[in-house]
Design a protein around this motif. Structure first.
Motif, PDB file in Angstrom:
ATOM      1  N   SER A   5       0.839  -1.207   0.000  1.00 25.87           N
ATOM      2  CA  SER A   5       0.000   0.000   0.000  1.00 25.87           C
ATOM      3  C   SER A   5       0.872   1.254   0.000  1.00 25.87           C
ATOM      4  O   SER A   5       0.558   2.244  -0.666  1.00 25.87           O
ATOM      5  CB  SER A   5      -0.911   0.018   1.229  1.00 25.87           C
ATOM      6  OG  SER A   5      -1.781  -1.079   1.179  1.00 25.87           O
ATOM      7  N   ARG A   6       1.966   1.191   0.759  1.00 29.02           N
ATOM      8  CA  ARG A   6       2.885   2.347   0.789  1.00 29.02           C
ATOM      9  C   ARG A   6       3.510   2.578  -0.587  1.00 29.02           C
ATOM     10  O   ARG A   6       3.619   3.717  -1.059  1.00 29.02           O
ATOM     11  CB  ARG A   6       3.986   2.109   1.835  1.00 29.02           C
ATOM     12  CG  ARG A   6       3.479   2.302   3.267  1.00 29.02           C
ATOM     13  CD  ARG A   6       4.518   1.875   4.282  1.00 29.02           C
ATOM     14  NE  ARG A   6       4.114   2.186   5.645  1.00 29.02           N
ATOM     15  CZ  ARG A   6       4.478   1.457   6.699  1.00 29.02           C
ATOM     16  NH1 ARG A   6       5.239   0.378   6.547  1.00 29.02           N
ATOM     17  NH2 ARG A   6       4.086   1.806   7.904  1.00 29.02           N
ATOM     18  N   GLY A  29       0.048   7.381  -6.249  1.00 33.83           N
ATOM     19  CA  GLY A  29      -0.886   8.281  -5.537  1.00 33.83           C
ATOM     20  C   GLY A  29      -2.225   7.617  -5.285  1.00 33.83           C
ATOM     21  O   GLY A  29      -3.155   8.253  -4.786  1.00 33.83           O
ATOM     22  N   LYS A  30      -2.337   6.341  -5.635  1.00 38.17           N
ATOM     23  CA  LYS A  30      -3.620   5.648  -5.493  1.00 38.17           C
ATOM     24  C   LYS A  30      -3.687   4.888  -4.164  1.00 38.17           C
ATOM     25  O   LYS A  30      -2.732   4.874  -3.391  1.00 38.17           O
ATOM     26  CB  LYS A  30      -3.820   4.695  -6.668  1.00 38.17           C
ATOM     27  CG  LYS A  30      -3.958   5.444  -7.984  1.00 38.17           C
ATOM     28  CD  LYS A  30      -4.156   4.512  -9.150  1.00 38.17           C
ATOM     29  CE  LYS A  30      -4.342   5.343 -10.443  1.00 38.17           C
ATOM     30  NZ  LYS A  30      -4.478   4.489 -11.623  1.00 38.17           N
ATOM     31  N   ILE A  31      -4.825   4.263  -3.947  1.00 39.03           N
ATOM     32  CA  ILE A  31      -5.027   3.532  -2.693  1.00 39.03           C
ATOM     33  C   ILE A  31      -4.565   2.088  -2.880  1.00 39.03           C
ATOM     34  O   ILE A  31      -4.892   1.459  -3.894  1.00 39.03           O
ATOM     35  CB  ILE A  31      -6.526   3.540  -2.302  1.00 39.03           C
ATOM     36  CG1 ILE A  31      -7.042   4.976  -2.203  1.00 39.03           C
ATOM     37  CG2 ILE A  31      -6.755   2.781  -0.999  1.00 39.03           C
ATOM     38  CD1 ILE A  31      -8.557   5.076  -2.162  1.00 39.03           C
ATOM     39  N   LYS A  47       0.897   4.038  -2.984  1.00 43.26           N
ATOM     40  CA  LYS A  47       0.653   5.461  -2.682  1.00 43.26           C
ATOM     41  C   LYS A  47       1.816   6.309  -3.213  1.00 43.26           C
ATOM     42  O   LYS A  47       1.601   7.352  -3.848  1.00 43.26           O
ATOM     43  CB  LYS A  47       0.508   5.629  -1.165  1.00 43.26           C
ATOM     44  CG  LYS A  47       0.280   7.054  -0.702  1.00 43.26           C
ATOM     45  CD  LYS A  47      -1.141   7.502  -1.007  1.00 43.26           C
ATOM     46  CE  LYS A  47      -1.382   8.927  -0.555  1.00 43.26           C
ATOM     47  NZ  LYS A  47      -2.715   9.369  -0.902  1.00 43.26           N
ATOM     48  N   GLU A  48       3.021   5.818  -2.979  1.00 47.09           N
ATOM     49  CA  GLU A  48       4.197   6.585  -3.357  1.00 47.09           C
ATOM     50  C   GLU A  48       4.344   6.678  -4.881  1.00 47.09           C
ATOM     51  O   GLU A  48       4.617   7.745  -5.432  1.00 47.09           O
ATOM     52  CB  GLU A  48       5.442   5.918  -2.755  1.00 47.09           C
ATOM     53  CG  GLU A  48       6.690   6.766  -2.821  1.00 47.09           C
ATOM     54  CD  GLU A  48       7.914   5.991  -2.352  1.00 47.09           C
ATOM     55  OE1 GLU A  48       7.787   5.213  -1.381  1.00 47.09           O
ATOM     56  OE2 GLU A  48       8.966   6.139  -2.975  1.00 47.09           O
ATOM     57  N   LEU A  83      -2.766   6.584   3.721  1.00 45.00           N
ATOM     58  CA  LEU A  83      -2.850   5.537   2.684  1.00 45.00           C
ATOM     59  C   LEU A  83      -4.297   5.281   2.257  1.00 45.00           C
ATOM     60  O   LEU A  83      -4.540   4.719   1.194  1.00 45.00           O
ATOM     61  CB  LEU A  83      -2.221   4.228   3.201  1.00 45.00           C
ATOM     62  CG  LEU A  83      -0.757   4.322   3.633  1.00 45.00           C
ATOM     63  CD1 LEU A  83      -0.289   3.004   4.233  1.00 45.00           C
ATOM     64  CD2 LEU A  83       0.128   4.697   2.450  1.00 45.00           C
ATOM     65  N   TYR A 129      -2.812   3.039   8.408  1.00 51.97           N
ATOM     66  CA  TYR A 129      -3.282   3.421   7.066  1.00 51.97           C
ATOM     67  C   TYR A 129      -3.845   4.842   7.067  1.00 51.97           C
ATOM     68  O   TYR A 129      -3.629   5.601   6.131  1.00 51.97           O
ATOM     69  CB  TYR A 129      -4.367   2.442   6.584  1.00 51.97           C
ATOM     70  CG  TYR A 129      -3.814   1.092   6.177  1.00 51.97           C
ATOM     71  CD1 TYR A 129      -3.541   0.812   4.840  1.00 51.97           C
ATOM     72  CD2 TYR A 129      -3.567   0.102   7.121  1.00 51.97           C
ATOM     73  CE1 TYR A 129      -3.030  -0.413   4.460  1.00 51.97           C
ATOM     74  CE2 TYR A 129      -3.059  -1.123   6.753  1.00 51.97           C
ATOM     75  CZ  TYR A 129      -2.786  -1.385   5.427  1.00 51.97           C
ATOM     76  OH  TYR A 129      -2.275  -2.590   5.043  1.00 51.97           O
ATOM     77  N   GLN A 175      -7.878   1.847  -6.797  1.00 58.33           N
ATOM     78  CA  GLN A 175      -7.606   1.120  -5.543  1.00 58.33           C
ATOM     79  C   GLN A 175      -7.217  -0.312  -5.889  1.00 58.33           C
ATOM     80  O   GLN A 175      -7.839  -0.944  -6.759  1.00 58.33           O
ATOM     81  CB  GLN A 175      -8.849   1.131  -4.647  1.00 58.33           C
ATOM     82  CG  GLN A 175      -8.632   0.411  -3.318  1.00 58.33           C
ATOM     83  CD  GLN A 175      -9.900   0.384  -2.462  1.00 58.33           C
ATOM     84  OE1 GLN A 175     -10.658   1.344  -2.450  1.00 58.33           O
ATOM     85  NE2 GLN A 175     -10.129  -0.716  -1.773  1.00 58.33           N
TER      86      GLN A 175
END
Lengths: 307, 421
Positions: free
Chosen positions: B167-168, B175-177, B171-172, B236, B231, B261
């Motif tokens: 998930s990290r 930019g999504k979930i 996101k990085e 996140l 999260y 996502q």
């Protein structure tokens, strides 16, 4: 003798005519209230509707008043739900009433239109208001977030009903939007009873606009304001619908108030006994407040006015 | 003469309407899933096969269904046949809201008997059957492979830590979930249970002496809540998950359909709905959705064996006809035709299912990584109250209203009070 008989007849007649009302009140208010009081001393659950609960004395009351969450529930009820929303409602109601009564709106021929627009929120049922506001505030696709994102005011959508920083202001906004018109219309009616010559006399005596409002208009409005304040507090303190429909008392129990606590414990957790104890506590608090209010503020002001 | 004829005609009309009213039996069936149009067709088939019986289809949201039946049946009201969750049946039976079904079986027995149904332990109360399992399901991981690929993740994460790490990265890099979950009451309780179960603890457990005990500790609850809180703390997931109360909430599903996502844990009906939705919204793209096992912790990942049951209200005036309707609804033909996004709750029916390729992960979860609510349902604490207490405290902890330590203490205190009763 004849006078006494006439009085007796009059009393009997009054009693006879009031009997249906007494009957309805006793049947539909006192009996359920007493039953609720009885339930509050039991551990009755919803699944025991047929069998009944066991007597537990003051256990439910002790649990409610010593629970870690009770302070939060009481604070939310007194501060956010009641104090903030009633103050805003009265302040904005007074502001709108003065505006609607002003000569400026009349000269622009906007009085009728403004009054009609003011009534729209009041005519909207609370359920519809909450649903409409929730839709407007949705993080994905909600018009408010879309607008704020489009104009660059925010870079990330705000979860108005889930973020601890925004959830109470959101609930208060919905409540105030929906209920302020009633206050405004009531105060407008009172404003229109103030004789023009009183204002003119104050003006001739050199009173400023503020002094005219403070020493002429406001005293005339006080009886109405007192009653509106009392009614608003009682109605708001008991109110369940805005919080429940907006947040279900969440996130977690962050927006839980006494009315939602009663509902949640009775109809979600099925603990009728405990829920009844919270309900009885609410009734006692409100009764005490009502008595105090009438003693200190309401009654004396109304008597002054009448006297 | 004319007057006499009119009177006769009127009398005849009244008589015939009285006779037809007397002959017609009106049943009510309350159904809580979205497939109400399909269910109406199933009821039309029943009415055609059973002249003289009419069935009115009633609807209610799942979140209100349990309390409503208890309220209604206590005052002799409510629908005749009722849609219920597996875990409510014993509570309903205890409150006297249901008819024991053993008496009704004689009207029309099951081909393979009650033993053919799964999760029968939840539908029996004091040795008697009170509900008939209708559908069986569990929750499993759903993946959007487009989002995973976009972030450069080539293999599915298998542990809770790997899910967080993925998930990290998502996101990085995008930019999504990555992984998102239900944060609101009541279904966030599933999220907590799945984490606890996959780490070897459980809220309610058998004590080995015929009684029950709390099967988790403050530290284990804190660990679960801190995991999910990470999260939110790291951004996140959006804060809106705190107001997501069920797996069916569109706000929680739309990002998966929109390729925004990557992961979620959802039930089979939602998986199938998402797959259909994805096909409809991306007609030219290959299917990006796939299923897999829920993450493992210190032990293997586990989800609950859940499902729907059909029960008969104790207030019914037509138990025989209600039983016939219940039998009609659980027949395999009706299930296949009108309730196809659910799986049957019979061993024979489940054995015959052929899962689609994107459902293989779910199939594995269902066959090898589920557990019954067992002691939660059999124990002294009402399962609905356990769920509410857990969900509220979980939401309070992850939102920042309370510290995970305070929330965990609150959960343990409330569960202990319920179990002492």
């Amino acid at each position: 003798m004849k006078t006494y008989s006439a009085q007796a007849q009059e009393r009997f007649s009054a009693f006879f005519m009031l009997f249906p009302t007494f009957f309805v009140i006793i049947s539909f208010y006192f009996y359920p209230a007493l039953y609720n009081l009885e339930l509050s001393f039991t551990d009755m659950e919803f699944t025991q509707l047929r069998t009944g609960g066991d007597w537990v004395g003051f256990e439910n009351y002790i649990e409610f008043f010593t629970s870690n969450d009770s302070f939060n529930v009481a604070f939310n009820t007194v501060f956010w739900l009641t104090a903030v929303s009633v103050t805003l409602r009265l302040f904005l109601g007074l502001l709108f009433a003065l505006l609607l009564n002003s000569k400026m709106l009349s000269s622009l021929k906007l009085s009728t239109l403004s009054r009609l627009f003011l009534l729209v929120p009041w005519a909207t049922p609370p359920v519809v208001s909450v649903i409409a506001w929730r839709w407007m505030l949705e993080p994905i696709g909600g018009p408010v977030n879309e607008f704020l994102l489009y104009t660059g005011i925010i870079s990330e959508a705000i979860s108005f009903t889930a973020d601890l920083a925004t959830v109470w202001p959101t609930i208060v906004t919905i409540m105030v939007w929906n209920t302020t018109p009633l206050v405004a219309v009531s105060l407008l009616a009172s404003l229109q009873t103030i004789p023009d010559d009183q204002i003119e006399a104050a003006s001739l005596d050199g009173a400023t606009r503020w002094q005219q409002f403070r020493f002429v208009t406001l005293p005339y409005l006080m009886p109405t304001l007192s009653v509106l304040c009392l009614m608003s507090i009682i109605w708001t303190f008991n109110n369940f619908i805005y919080v429940w429909l907006t947040t279900l008392a969440g996130p977690g129990t962050y927006t839980n108030v006494m009315a939602t606590e009663v509902y949640m414990k009775a109809f979600v957790d099925l603990r009728l006994g405990y829920s009844s104890a919270v309900g009885v506590s609410m009734a006692i608090i409100l009764a005490a407040f009502g008595a105090l209010y009438f003693r200190v503020v309401g009654l004396s002001r109304m008597q002054d006015k009448v006297g | 003469m004319l007057e006499k004829s009119l009177k006769l005609a009127l009398a005849g009309l009244l008589l015939s309407s009285t006779v037809s009213m007397a002959a017609e039996i009106n049943l009510q069936f309350r159904f809580n899933d979205p497939q109400h149009k399909e269910m109406r067709m199933a009821l039309d088939e029943f009415e055609a096969a059973n002249p003289g019986i009419k069935v009115d289809l009633k609807r209610i949201a799942w979140k209100d269904a349990r309390d409503q039946l208890i309220r209604e049946s206590a005052v002799g009201q409510g629908p005749d046949v009722v849609h219920s969750a597996f875990v409510w049946v014993q509570e309903f039976a205890q409150s006297g809201s249901l008819i024991p079904l053993e008496k009704l079986v004689g009207y029309s027995p099951f081909k393979h008997g009650f033993e053919d149904f799964v999760a029968n332990d939840l539908t029996y109360f004091e040795g008697k059957p009170y509900g008939v399992p209708w559908t069986a399901d569990t929750w499993s991981m759903i993946y959007n492979n487009n989002v995973m690929r976009e972030a450069g993740i080539t293999s599915k994460p298998t542990t809770w830590d790997e899910v967080l790490a993925a998930s990290r990265i998502i996101k990085e890099k995008t930019g999504k979930i990555g992984y998102s979950f239900i944060g609101g009451v009541p279904e966030s309780a599933f999220m907590v249970n799945y984490f606890l179960w996959s780490n070897g603890s459980t809220i309610v457990d058998d004590d080995g002496k015929g009684g029950f005990k709390i099967g988790t500790t403050k530290e284990q609850l804190v660990e679960a809540m801190e995991y999910y809180k990470t999260y939110l703390d790291e951004g996140l997931v959006p804060k809106s998950i705190l107001s997501q109360s069920t797996a069916h909430d569109p706000s929680g599903l739309q990002p998966i359909l929109d390729d925004k996502q990557a992961m979620a844990i959802v039930p089979i009906a939602v998986i199938r709905g998402l797959v259909e939705g994805y096909k409809a919204s991306h007609p030219d793209k290959p299917m990006a959705l796939d299923t897999g096992l829920t993450p493992q912790g210190r032990t293997k990942g586990l989800t609950h064996l859940g499902g729907r049951t059909l029960v008969i209200n104790s207030a019914t005036k037509h138990p025989k006809e209600a039983w016939l309707l219940l039998k009609h609804l659980i027949s395999p033909a009706i299930m296949t035709k009108y309730y196809g996004n659910q799986m049957p709750a019979t061993k024979s029916g489940l054995a015959a299912i052929k899962f689609a390729s994107h459902e293989q992960g779910f199939a594995n979860q269902f066959a090898n990584h589920t557990r019954s609510w067992g002691p939660y349902s059999r124990g002294p604490a009402p399962i609905g109250q356990i769920r509410n207490v857990l969900a509220r405290s979980f939401a309070a902890a992850i939102s920042g209203q309370k510290s995970p330590e305070d929330a965990a203490e609150s959960i343990l205190k409330d569960i202990a009070r319920m179990m002492d009763k």
